[in-house]
Design a protein around this motif. Sequence first.
Motif, PDB file in Angstrom:
ATOM      1  N   PHE A   1       0.844  -1.194   0.000  1.00  0.00           N
ATOM      2  CA  PHE A   1       0.000   0.000   0.000  1.00  0.00           C
ATOM      3  C   PHE A   1       0.880   1.246   0.000  1.00  0.00           C
ATOM      4  CE2 PHE A   1      -2.075   3.439   2.310  1.00  0.00           C
ATOM      5  CZ  PHE A   1      -3.298   3.530   1.664  1.00  0.00           C
ATOM      6  N   ILE A   2       1.876   1.269   0.874  1.00  0.00           N
ATOM      7  CA  ILE A   2       2.780   2.417   0.978  1.00  0.00           C
ATOM      8  C   ILE A   2       3.674   2.507  -0.248  1.00  0.00           C
ATOM      9  CG2 ILE A   2       4.609   3.468   2.361  1.00  0.00           C
ATOM     10  CD1 ILE A   2       1.842   3.533   3.632  1.00  0.00           C
ATOM     11  N   VAL A   3       4.154   1.361  -0.741  1.00  0.00           N
ATOM     12  CA  VAL A   3       5.008   1.369  -1.942  1.00  0.00           C
ATOM     13  C   VAL A   3       4.233   1.930  -3.132  1.00  0.00           C
ATOM     14  CG1 VAL A   3       6.339  -0.047  -3.557  1.00  0.00           C
ATOM     15  CG2 VAL A   3       6.391  -0.563  -1.119  1.00  0.00           C
ATOM     16  N   SER A   4       2.957   1.571  -3.256  1.00  0.00           N
ATOM     17  CA  SER A   4       2.136   2.057  -4.364  1.00  0.00           C
ATOM     18  C   SER A   4       2.010   3.579  -4.325  1.00  0.00           C
ATOM     19  CB  SER A   4       0.744   1.420  -4.311  1.00  0.00           C
ATOM     20  OG  SER A   4       0.825   0.013  -4.407  1.00  0.00           O
ATOM     21  N   ILE A   5       1.793   4.132  -3.143  1.00  0.00           N
ATOM     22  CA  ILE A   5       1.694   5.584  -3.004  1.00  0.00           C
ATOM     23  C   ILE A   5       3.042   6.231  -3.283  1.00  0.00           C
ATOM     24  CG2 ILE A   5       1.199   7.466  -1.408  1.00  0.00           C
ATOM     25  CD1 ILE A   5      -1.271   5.888  -2.223  1.00  0.00           C
ATOM     26  N   TYR A   6       4.092   5.632  -2.757  1.00  0.00           N
ATOM     27  CA  TYR A   6       5.436   6.187  -2.937  1.00  0.00           C
ATOM     28  C   TYR A   6       5.853   6.200  -4.404  1.00  0.00           C
ATOM     29  CZ  TYR A   6      10.367   7.120  -1.910  1.00  0.00           C
ATOM     30  OH  TYR A   6      11.619   7.694  -1.849  1.00  0.00           O
ATOM     31  N   ASN A   7       5.304   5.267  -5.177  1.00  0.00           N
ATOM     32  CA  ASN A   7       5.702   5.110  -6.579  1.00  0.00           C
ATOM     33  C   ASN A   7       5.018   6.101  -7.515  1.00  0.00           C
ATOM     34  OD1 ASN A   7       7.169   3.663  -8.626  1.00  0.00           O
ATOM     35  ND2 ASN A   7       5.255   2.721  -9.253  1.00  0.00           N
ATOM     36  N   ILE A   8       3.999   6.819  -7.053  1.00  0.00           N
ATOM     37  CA  ILE A   8       3.275   7.746  -7.930  1.00  0.00           C
ATOM     38  C   ILE A   8       4.195   8.804  -8.533  1.00  0.00           C
ATOM     39  CG2 ILE A   8       1.514   9.562  -7.963  1.00  0.00           C
ATOM     40  CD1 ILE A   8      -0.152   7.829  -6.084  1.00  0.00           C
ATOM     41  N   PRO A   9       5.065   9.471  -7.757  1.00  0.00           N
ATOM     42  CA  PRO A   9       5.960  10.462  -8.367  1.00  0.00           C
ATOM     43  C   PRO A   9       6.903   9.871  -9.417  1.00  0.00           C
ATOM     44  CG  PRO A   9       5.837  10.820  -6.014  1.00  0.00           C
ATOM     45  CD  PRO A   9       5.137   9.514  -6.287  1.00  0.00           C
ATOM     46  N   PHE A  10       7.300   8.600  -9.241  1.00  0.00           N
ATOM     47  CA  PHE A  10       8.159   7.973 -10.255  1.00  0.00           C
ATOM     48  C   PHE A  10       7.480   7.995 -11.606  1.00  0.00           C
ATOM     49  CE2 PHE A  10       9.203   4.367 -12.909  1.00  0.00           C
ATOM     50  CZ  PHE A  10      10.590   4.326 -12.897  1.00  0.00           C
TER      51      PHE A  10
END
Length: 314
Positions: free
Chosen positions: A130-139
């Motif tokens: 869940f956190i990785v998915s959110i963190y990946n948005i800027p990428f």
Amino acid sequence: MTGMPPSATQSLILFLLIAAGFAAGKAGVLKGDTARALSRFLVDFTLPAIIIVSMQRPFSPELRDQALRILFISFIVYAASFPLAYAAARLYRRADAPELGVHRFAMCFSNVAFMGFPIAESLLGRESLFIVSIYNIPFQLLAFSVGVVMIAGKPKGTPAGPGIAASLKILKNPAIISAFIGFALFLGSVRIPEPLLPAMELLGGMTTPLAMIVIGAVLAQTRLKGVLGNARLWITTAYRLALHPLLVFACARAAGLTGFELAVPVLVSAMPVAANTTILAGVYGGDDVTASGLVFVSTVLSLVTIPLIGRLFL
């Protein structure tokens, strides 16, 4: 494997999956077109499924606030990465513009889709996705906009970077769409009904083994020639796998971050060079040979460095 740290055990498992893909690539079972088709299937289907499923969690203000914090942290990390990459690349005085662009991109963007999600699931558990998915948005927003400008530079004959209309198409990226859908379902406390949810869980469960096998198949087809003798390749790899995650860790600890808010940024920063570096270099006039070398070397060495970085927060 008794006595081995859990991170080392998980990395060894992933290595064996990569080895299986490598053997299939060398045997001709997974040839270029097949590997590319599997990559597209992974990016367009299994990865979105695991992202949406990972966000099927009961809503709470605390989790919502954590998601917003991790999104802010991600943008801060990338904002700091860009000037650092340009400053570091200036030390490569003998590199031409196409090679410099590839090094800059490699220092900023890691392999989140193919390595970040599987390794986060292996080391931190499925709840971390869940956190990785959110963190990946800027990428997704930056790699295909700012990242293209970094790779292209200003050499003659290089295609221009994407315009506004093309940049808006980035929002159609399956990972971005699935992250927004999953987060909207989370905010609305909407539970995906059966049998759709179990089917998506099975589909998303294919992500880790399929990603590792595809990486192995791609590495089997990589032709590096004399690029491994380029000292700059090894320096950039060291920056990507060691210096960058250590800087992120030091800053995160100084800011008082703990739990997933510490582990996810550090782990994502420790991933190897983004797999799409070679593709973007080929399209926008970068040095695709050096890009292939960076992806190959950093991916292989990351299986050693990731367990070491993992000890910082596990």
